[in-house]
Design a protein around this motif. Structure first.
Motif, PDB file in Angstrom:
ATOM      1  N   SER A 109       4.242   4.247   2.860  1.00 18.98           N
ATOM      2  CA  SER A 109       3.818   2.886   2.564  1.00 18.98           C
ATOM      3  C   SER A 109       3.435   2.159   3.842  1.00 18.98           C
ATOM      4  O   SER A 109       3.830   2.552   4.946  1.00 18.98           O
ATOM      5  CB  SER A 109       4.908   2.122   1.796  1.00 18.98           C
ATOM      6  OG  SER A 109       6.004   1.792   2.635  1.00 18.98           O
ATOM      7  N   GLN A 169      -3.054   0.007  -3.776  1.00 16.70           N
ATOM      8  CA  GLN A 169      -2.696  -1.305  -3.267  1.00 16.70           C
ATOM      9  C   GLN A 169      -2.121  -2.048  -4.466  1.00 16.70           C
ATOM     10  O   GLN A 169      -2.833  -2.334  -5.418  1.00 16.70           O
ATOM     11  CB  GLN A 169      -3.900  -2.057  -2.704  1.00 16.70           C
ATOM     12  CG  GLN A 169      -3.527  -3.453  -2.255  1.00 16.70           C
ATOM     13  CD  GLN A 169      -4.180  -3.856  -0.957  1.00 16.70           C
ATOM     14  OE1 GLN A 169      -4.978  -3.132  -0.387  1.00 16.70           O
ATOM     15  NE2 GLN A 169      -3.835  -5.029  -0.484  1.00 16.70           N
ATOM     16  N   ASN A 187      -4.054   6.818  -2.996  1.00 17.82           N
ATOM     17  CA  ASN A 187      -3.354   5.645  -2.488  1.00 17.82           C
ATOM     18  C   ASN A 187      -3.570   4.446  -3.400  1.00 17.82           C
ATOM     19  O   ASN A 187      -4.517   4.404  -4.196  1.00 17.82           O
ATOM     20  CB  ASN A 187      -3.695   5.327  -1.024  1.00 17.82           C
ATOM     21  CG  ASN A 187      -5.173   5.081  -0.776  1.00 17.82           C
ATOM     22  OD1 ASN A 187      -5.995   5.228  -1.675  1.00 17.82           O
ATOM     23  ND2 ASN A 187      -5.515   4.725   0.449  1.00 17.82           N
ATOM     24  N   THR A 209      -0.985  -2.696   5.067  1.00 19.80           N
ATOM     25  CA  THR A 209      -2.382  -2.683   4.638  1.00 19.80           C
ATOM     26  C   THR A 209      -2.866  -1.248   4.645  1.00 19.80           C
ATOM     27  O   THR A 209      -2.159  -0.344   5.101  1.00 19.80           O
ATOM     28  CB  THR A 209      -3.278  -3.509   5.578  1.00 19.80           C
ATOM     29  OG1 THR A 209      -3.279  -2.873   6.868  1.00 19.80           O
ATOM     30  CG2 THR A 209      -2.777  -4.929   5.726  1.00 19.80           C
ATOM     31  N   GLY A 210      -4.069  -1.018   4.157  1.00 16.56           N
ATOM     32  CA  GLY A 210      -4.597   0.340   4.098  1.00 16.56           C
ATOM     33  C   GLY A 210      -5.036   0.887   5.436  1.00 16.56           C
ATOM     34  O   GLY A 210      -5.204   2.091   5.602  1.00 16.56           O
ATOM     35  N   VAL A 234       0.851  -1.196   0.000  1.00 21.98           N
ATOM     36  CA  VAL A 234       0.000   0.000   0.000  1.00 21.98           C
ATOM     37  C   VAL A 234       0.884   1.243   0.000  1.00 21.98           C
ATOM     38  O   VAL A 234       1.799   1.369   0.817  1.00 21.98           O
ATOM     39  CB  VAL A 234      -0.947   0.019   1.216  1.00 21.98           C
ATOM     40  CG1 VAL A 234      -1.805   1.274   1.200  1.00 21.98           C
ATOM     41  CG2 VAL A 234      -1.839  -1.222   1.200  1.00 21.98           C
ATOM     42  N   GLU A 271      -8.797   3.717   4.973  1.00 24.54           N
ATOM     43  CA  GLU A 271      -7.655   3.427   4.112  1.00 24.54           C
ATOM     44  C   GLU A 271      -6.730   4.618   3.896  1.00 24.54           C
ATOM     45  O   GLU A 271      -6.057   4.698   2.866  1.00 24.54           O
ATOM     46  CB  GLU A 271      -8.121   2.847   2.768  1.00 24.54           C
ATOM     47  CG  GLU A 271      -8.806   1.494   2.954  1.00 24.54           C
ATOM     48  CD  GLU A 271      -9.302   0.906   1.655  1.00 24.54           C
ATOM     49  OE1 GLU A 271      -9.120  -0.308   1.467  1.00 24.54           O
ATOM     50  OE2 GLU A 271      -9.885   1.651   0.834  1.00 24.54           O
TER      51      GLU A 271
END
Lengths: 114, 108
Positions: A94, A50, A48, A97-98, A31, B94
């Motif tokens: 980075s 992934q 962002n 995970t998000g 991410v 997120e």
């Protein structure tokens, strides 16, 4: 501390020119985030990813900014036609995970649009 | 939208003293991070908390998820602690959302 690598550290562009900056995320982090920090120290989330897929992005990113994270290459953020108001510190980060994990930032690219 | 209120905006301490910074959050969040930004712009990770308290040297941070706030305590401040401190909230969307920062100046 952080192993996120951003290049260049400083970038000077004229108005209307393209400005491109790169980011290598920490190894094993799928991410990647881009933030803009203005002269008032305010952070603005831009986009962002992934892996190679965009998770979310703000409107301004969709119009003049383009970003990608190709496999086996550095991620990049490019401003198609720089404006004075784009002068800022651009920070790449980075994480594993998000959400629910620590985010690590690179040293940033300081863009000056003259 | 989800916001982070950070206070104070500026703080001046003499070497050897201490104080606390605070962040209030607008809704339930999953975790908080604290960063120190140095004069060159680098963001240094200080703490990541999903709950409770963590301590590292002269720094201690607490996250109260029920009351939606976090604090960063600095004790025995040193000149190298100068910089701008930011908290950032993970609201589960997120990305992380930053506070406005606390500019900390340490005086000899």
């Amino acid at each position: 501390n952080s192993k996120v690598i951003q290049t260049p550290r400083y970038l000077v562009k004229g108005q209307g020119q393209k400005a491109k900056m790169r980011c290598i995320p920490e190894k094993g982090h799928p991410v990647v985030f881009w933030y803009q920090q203005n002269k008032n120290n305010e952070f603005k989330f831009l986009i962002n990813f992934q892996n190679q897929e965009v998770l979310q992005q703000i409107d301004m990113t969709e119009k003049r900014f383009s970003a990608e994270c190709p496999s086996n290459s550095p991620c990049s953020l490019e401003i198609q036609s720089s404006e004075a108001g784009d002068s800022a510190l651009y920070l790449c980060a980075s994480s594993l995970t998000g959400m629910d994990t620590e985010v690590f930032f690179g040293k940033g690219t300081r863009l000056t649009v003259v | 939208g989800d916001q982070v209120e950070q206070s104070p905006s500026a703080l001046s301490l003499h070497e050897g003293t201490g104080s606390a910074l605070r962040c209030n959050f607008t809704t339930t969040m999953r975790a908080v991070q604290w960063f120190q930004q140095n004069s060159r712009g680098s963001l240094i990770n200080l703490f990541y908390l999903a709950s409770g308290t963590k301590e590292n040297g002269r720094l201690k941070s607490t996250f109260n998820s029920k009351e939606s706030y976090s604090t960063l305590h600095i004790r025995d401040a040193q000149l190298e602690d100068s910089g701008t401190y930011f908290c950032a909230a993970d609201y589960g969307n997120e990305k992380i959302t930053f506070g406005a920062g606390t500019k900390l100046t340490i005086k000899p």
